[in-house]
Design a protein around this motif. Structure first.
Motif, PDB file in Angstrom:
ATOM      1  N   PRO A  23       5.616   4.215   4.869  1.00  0.00           N
ATOM      2  CA  PRO A  23       5.713   5.181   4.034  1.00  0.00           C
ATOM      3  C   PRO A  23       5.825   6.752   4.316  1.00  0.00           C
ATOM      4  O   PRO A  23       6.244   7.581   3.667  1.00  0.00           O
ATOM      5  CB  PRO A  23       4.528   5.143   3.117  1.00  0.00           C
ATOM      6  N   GLU A  24       5.365   7.097   5.504  1.00  0.00           N
ATOM      7  CA  GLU A  24       5.454   8.428   5.968  1.00  0.00           C
ATOM      8  C   GLU A  24       6.776   8.585   6.395  1.00  0.00           C
ATOM      9  O   GLU A  24       7.201   9.798   6.447  1.00  0.00           O
ATOM     10  CB  GLU A  24       4.432   8.366   7.398  1.00  0.00           C
ATOM     11  N   ASP A  25       7.681   7.585   6.379  1.00  0.00           N
ATOM     12  CA  ASP A  25       9.110   8.100   6.711  1.00  0.00           C
ATOM     13  C   ASP A  25       9.917   8.420   5.346  1.00  0.00           C
ATOM     14  O   ASP A  25      10.969   8.941   5.459  1.00  0.00           O
ATOM     15  CB  ASP A  25       9.766   6.959   7.464  1.00  0.00           C
ATOM     16  N   LEU A  26       9.324   8.358   4.181  1.00  0.00           N
ATOM     17  CA  LEU A  26       9.987   8.688   2.869  1.00  0.00           C
ATOM     18  C   LEU A  26       9.908  10.010   2.972  1.00  0.00           C
ATOM     19  O   LEU A  26       9.110  10.855   3.005  1.00  0.00           O
ATOM     20  CB  LEU A  26       9.135   7.938   1.921  1.00  0.00           C
ATOM     21  N   ARG A  27      11.308  10.778   2.891  1.00  0.00           N
ATOM     22  CA  ARG A  27      11.655  12.097   2.490  1.00  0.00           C
ATOM     23  C   ARG A  27      11.173  12.523   1.115  1.00  0.00           C
ATOM     24  O   ARG A  27      10.881  13.745   0.885  1.00  0.00           O
ATOM     25  CB  ARG A  27      13.057  12.363   2.530  1.00  0.00           C
ATOM     26  N   ARG A  28      11.046  11.527   0.148  1.00  0.00           N
ATOM     27  CA  ARG A  28      10.719  11.820  -1.334  1.00  0.00           C
ATOM     28  C   ARG A  28      11.584  12.808  -1.773  1.00  0.00           C
ATOM     29  O   ARG A  28      11.351  13.702  -2.768  1.00  0.00           O
ATOM     30  CB  ARG A  28       9.210  12.477  -1.254  1.00  0.00           C
ATOM     31  N   ASP A  29      12.819  12.859  -1.582  1.00  0.00           N
ATOM     32  CA  ASP A  29      13.858  13.663  -2.157  1.00  0.00           C
ATOM     33  C   ASP A  29      14.873  13.150  -3.244  1.00  0.00           C
ATOM     34  O   ASP A  29      15.748  13.821  -3.711  1.00  0.00           O
ATOM     35  CB  ASP A  29      14.637  14.504  -0.871  1.00  0.00           C
ATOM     36  N   ALA A  30      14.653  11.926  -3.363  1.00  0.00           N
ATOM     37  CA  ALA A  30      15.300  11.036  -4.432  1.00  0.00           C
ATOM     38  C   ALA A  30      14.309  10.808  -5.544  1.00  0.00           C
ATOM     39  O   ALA A  30      13.419  10.090  -5.317  1.00  0.00           O
ATOM     40  CB  ALA A  30      15.963   9.781  -3.909  1.00  0.00           C
ATOM     41  N   TYR A  31      14.538  11.075  -6.658  1.00  0.00           N
ATOM     42  CA  TYR A  31      13.584  10.934  -7.729  1.00  0.00           C
ATOM     43  C   TYR A  31      13.726   9.411  -8.221  1.00  0.00           C
ATOM     44  O   TYR A  31      14.854   8.859  -8.523  1.00  0.00           O
ATOM     45  CB  TYR A  31      13.937  11.763  -9.104  1.00  0.00           C
ATOM     46  N   VAL A  32      12.438   8.911  -8.332  1.00  0.00           N
ATOM     47  CA  VAL A  32      12.380   7.408  -8.730  1.00  0.00           C
ATOM     48  C   VAL A  32      11.434   7.620  -9.963  1.00  0.00           C
ATOM     49  O   VAL A  32      10.462   7.757 -10.046  1.00  0.00           O
ATOM     50  CB  VAL A  32      12.080   6.560  -7.734  1.00  0.00           C
ATOM     51  N   ALA A  33      11.855   7.030 -11.251  1.00  0.00           N
ATOM     52  CA  ALA A  33      10.878   7.158 -12.392  1.00  0.00           C
ATOM     53  C   ALA A  33       9.691   6.120 -11.997  1.00  0.00           C
ATOM     54  O   ALA A  33       9.978   5.186 -11.457  1.00  0.00           O
ATOM     55  CB  ALA A  33      11.692   6.854 -13.694  1.00  0.00           C
ATOM     56  N   PRO A  34       8.775   6.403 -12.847  1.00  0.00           N
ATOM     57  CA  PRO A  34       7.629   5.537 -12.728  1.00  0.00           C
ATOM     58  C   PRO A  34       7.789   4.208 -13.532  1.00  0.00           C
ATOM     59  O   PRO A  34       8.554   4.138 -14.304  1.00  0.00           O
ATOM     60  CB  PRO A  34       6.298   6.314 -13.313  1.00  0.00           C
ATOM     61  N   PHE A  35       7.013   3.079 -13.004  1.00  0.00           N
ATOM     62  CA  PHE A  35       6.987   1.950 -13.786  1.00  0.00           C
ATOM     63  C   PHE A  35       6.628   2.125 -14.991  1.00  0.00           C
ATOM     64  O   PHE A  35       5.567   2.711 -15.127  1.00  0.00           O
ATOM     65  CB  PHE A  35       6.111   0.844 -13.135  1.00  0.00           C
ATOM     66  N   ARG A  36       7.407   1.680 -16.011  1.00  0.00           N
ATOM     67  CA  ARG A  36       6.965   1.772 -17.661  1.00  0.00           C
ATOM     68  C   ARG A  36       6.595   0.641 -18.268  1.00  0.00           C
ATOM     69  O   ARG A  36       5.663   0.749 -18.726  1.00  0.00           O
ATOM     70  CB  ARG A  36       8.220   2.476 -18.287  1.00  0.00           C
ATOM     71  N   GLU A  37       7.229  -0.429 -17.985  1.00  0.00           N
ATOM     72  CA  GLU A  37       6.950  -1.528 -18.748  1.00  0.00           C
ATOM     73  C   GLU A  37       7.570  -2.891 -18.320  1.00  0.00           C
ATOM     74  O   GLU A  37       8.755  -2.647 -17.757  1.00  0.00           O
ATOM     75  CB  GLU A  37       7.193  -1.660 -20.352  1.00  0.00           C
ATOM     76  N   ALA A  38       7.119  -4.018 -18.340  1.00  0.00           N
ATOM     77  CA  ALA A  38       7.737  -5.276 -17.643  1.00  0.00           C
ATOM     78  C   ALA A  38       8.680  -5.537 -18.728  1.00  0.00           C
ATOM     79  O   ALA A  38       8.741  -5.750 -19.844  1.00  0.00           O
ATOM     80  CB  ALA A  38       6.497  -6.285 -17.373  1.00  0.00           C
ATOM     81  N   ARG A  39       9.950  -6.007 -18.071  1.00  0.00           N
ATOM     82  CA  ARG A  39      11.083  -6.482 -19.063  1.00  0.00           C
ATOM     83  C   ARG A  39      11.509  -7.539 -18.357  1.00  0.00           C
ATOM     84  O   ARG A  39      11.834  -7.787 -17.171  1.00  0.00           O
ATOM     85  CB  ARG A  39      12.206  -5.344 -19.018  1.00  0.00           C
ATOM     86  N   SER A  40      11.728  -8.689 -19.458  1.00  0.00           N
ATOM     87  CA  SER A  40      12.138 -10.037 -18.781  1.00  0.00           C
ATOM     88  C   SER A  40      13.759  -9.737 -18.276  1.00  0.00           C
ATOM     89  O   SER A  40      14.328  -8.898 -18.913  1.00  0.00           O
ATOM     90  CB  SER A  40      11.839 -11.197 -19.888  1.00  0.00           C
ATOM     91  N   ILE A  41      14.022 -11.156 -17.864  1.00  0.00           N
ATOM     92  CA  ILE A  41      15.475 -11.203 -17.545  1.00  0.00           C
ATOM     93  C   ILE A  41      16.062 -12.609 -17.827  1.00  0.00           C
ATOM     94  O   ILE A  41      15.328 -13.417 -17.481  1.00  0.00           O
ATOM     95  CB  ILE A  41      15.650 -11.200 -16.112  1.00  0.00           C
ATOM     96  N   GLU A  42      16.698 -12.658 -18.985  1.00  0.00           N
ATOM     97  CA  GLU A  42      17.131 -14.250 -19.384  1.00  0.00           C
ATOM     98  C   GLU A  42      18.425 -14.609 -18.862  1.00  0.00           C
ATOM     99  O   GLU A  42      18.374 -15.677 -18.454  1.00  0.00           O
ATOM    100  CB  GLU A  42      17.060 -14.173 -21.114  1.00  0.00           C
ATOM    101  N   TYR A  43      19.452 -13.638 -18.662  1.00  0.00           N
ATOM    102  CA  TYR A  43      20.587 -14.074 -18.088  1.00  0.00           C
ATOM    103  C   TYR A  43      20.918 -12.958 -17.180  1.00  0.00           C
ATOM    104  O   TYR A  43      20.791 -11.761 -17.389  1.00  0.00           O
ATOM    105  CB  TYR A  43      21.515 -13.965 -19.290  1.00  0.00           C
ATOM    106  N   PHE A  44      21.624 -13.405 -16.092  1.00  0.00           N
ATOM    107  CA  PHE A  44      22.493 -12.627 -15.145  1.00  0.00           C
ATOM    108  C   PHE A  44      23.853 -12.731 -15.423  1.00  0.00           C
ATOM    109  O   PHE A  44      24.318 -13.735 -15.274  1.00  0.00           O
ATOM    110  CB  PHE A  44      22.059 -12.760 -13.750  1.00  0.00           C
ATOM    111  N   VAL A  45      24.543 -11.490 -15.595  1.00  0.00           N
ATOM    112  CA  VAL A  45      25.970 -12.010 -15.927  1.00  0.00           C
ATOM    113  C   VAL A  45      26.742 -11.143 -14.674  1.00  0.00           C
ATOM    114  O   VAL A  45      26.483  -9.843 -14.210  1.00  0.00           O
ATOM    115  CB  VAL A  45      26.455 -11.128 -17.080  1.00  0.00           C
ATOM    116  N   VAL A  46      27.914 -11.788 -14.086  1.00  0.00           N
ATOM    117  CA  VAL A  46      28.659 -11.224 -13.187  1.00  0.00           C
ATOM    118  C   VAL A  46      30.344 -11.276 -13.158  1.00  0.00           C
ATOM    119  O   VAL A  46      30.371 -12.691 -13.575  1.00  0.00           O
ATOM    120  CB  VAL A  46      28.054 -11.447 -11.571  1.00  0.00           C
ATOM    121  N   ALA A  47      30.778 -10.413 -13.010  1.00  0.00           N
ATOM    122  CA  ALA A  47      32.356 -10.581 -13.081  1.00  0.00           C
ATOM    123  C   ALA A  47      32.916  -9.914 -11.778  1.00  0.00           C
ATOM    124  O   ALA A  47      32.228  -9.424 -10.975  1.00  0.00           O
ATOM    125  CB  ALA A  47      32.881  -9.616 -14.259  1.00  0.00           C
TER     126      ALA A  47
END
Length: 365
Positions: free
Chosen positions: A43-67
């Motif tokens: 973790p000391e190597d992280l620059r912290r220059d890219a914003y990542v939003a905090p974890f908000r709520e668990a969301r399920s995955i019912e289907y994965f779709v790919v084309a």
């Protein structure tokens, strides 16, 4: 461009299983899978220059779709408008080479995808910060079975050439067959198709009806993969006859002593756990899915006390994704099973393990 992740799968009717209880033998008292926040490199190597939003709520995955190509905006909007669909996340999907081995990868926005990831990973800020800054998160299976260590350097090759990446963590995505996560920026540098895949969350939907609606909206060229455990069957088939099961077992036994190979499907050379069983059934004239999670949804769920020869046994043993089906074996009777266990071990017969045991399935035709 890198090849999109479009795997041949059986009809959706073969992916659903009846609503029958499953689990470990209560006389043994198998322990549930432990959860663990995935280890990251430094973790000391992280620059912290890219914003990542905090974890908000668990969301399920019912289907994965790919084309094969970018999904049209109107098609994505139509999926969002399907009743009971709560969230639709656009991602980038392709097969790339990781140290010269074909691997399915997703390009994701860490701020949004983390809410759909298994809880131990979803809650780790360091996991997603590393992905946002250009590292790669490998699944637990790929990282351990291929000995790609956290903190090590690998070469990922896509349609636009090679990109060196640091292995940031071993954290399973929760989508069967997807073994690496990168940022969408890294995906673009590799030539991964943009926006050719969807993560669909619809926890209250009828899975069969939703499958039909997704197919109607997206068309035949789009692959629709069931991700969640199916609670009930769409069509009930017949169990594979015992004479055929004996041929399946004979096929599997013919590979005793063959090495475990991650992704392996070649007799006499190497198999992984699900590859061995798909081959053994196919040689006996029965089609079952390729990956372990899909095999879990390919037949009738069976209680431990009702096991018989040829039933498939499953485990949930990945601490980074405790609900994920991660191993399969075939039951031989008398408390014994046959499996392709892991790297360093050969196909073998061994007593049934109940620790982290998820349940059993009787394959249907």
């Amino acid at each position: 461009m890198a090849d999109p992740v479009v795997e041949d799968r059986p009809p959706v009717s073969e992916q659903f299983a009846p609503d029958a209880p499953s689990g470990a033998d209560p006389r043994v008292g198998a322990t549930p899978s432990a959860t663990a926040s995935p280890e990251v490199a430094d973790p000391e190597d992280l620059r912290r220059d890219a914003y990542v939003a905090p974890f908000r709520e668990a969301r399920s995955i019912e289907y994965f779709v790919v084309a094969p190509d970018t999904l049209p905006t109107d098609a994505v909007d139509a999926v969002r408008e399907i009743g009971d669909v709560e969230h639709v996340l656009t991602v980038d999907a392709a097969r790339v080479l990781v140290d010269d081995q074909a691997t399915s990868v997703l390009g994701v926005d860490p701020s949004t995808f983390r809410n759909h990831a298994p809880k131990p990973s979803a809650e780790s800020d360091d996991v997603w910060q590393g992905v946002a800054e250009g590292r790669i998160a490998l699944s637990k299976d790929v990282g351990t079975e291929r000995e790609l260590e956290v903190g090590g350097d690998i070469t990922v090759t896509g349609g636009r050439g090679e990109v060196p990446l640091e292995v940031w963590t071993h954290a399973t995505s929760g989508i069967a067959g997807i073994d690496a996560l990168i940022s969408r920026e890294t995906a673009a540098a590799l030539g991964v198709p943009e926006g050719n895949a969807l993560v669909v969350s619809a926890p209250d939907a009828d899975l069969w009806e939703l499958y039909e609606e997704l197919g109607a909206v997206l068309g035949e060229e789009v692959s629709v993969q069931l991700v969640t455990d199916a609670p009930e069957p769409s069509v009930s088939g017949d169990s594979v006859p015992s004479s055929v099961i004996e041929q399946v077992i004979a096929n599997a036994e013919s590979q005793l002593g063959v090495p475990y190979v991650w992704g392996g499907t070649t007799p006499g050379v190497g198999f992984d756990c699900s590859g061995l069983l798909q081959w053994a059934f196919r040689e006996a004239g029965v089609s079952i899915p390729r990956v372990t999670h899909d095999q879990w949804n390919a037949g009738e769920r069976i209680e431990f006390d009702d096991l018989r020869r040829g039933d498939l046994l499953f485990w949930r043993s990945d601490p980074t994704a405790p609900d994920y089906i991660s191993h399969v074996a075939i039951y031989l009777g008398d408390g014994m099973m046959l499996e392709a266990p892991r790297t360093g071990l050969d196909v073998r017969v061994t007593p049934v393990r109940t620790a982290k045991y998820a349940g059993a399935v009787r394959v249907q035709t």
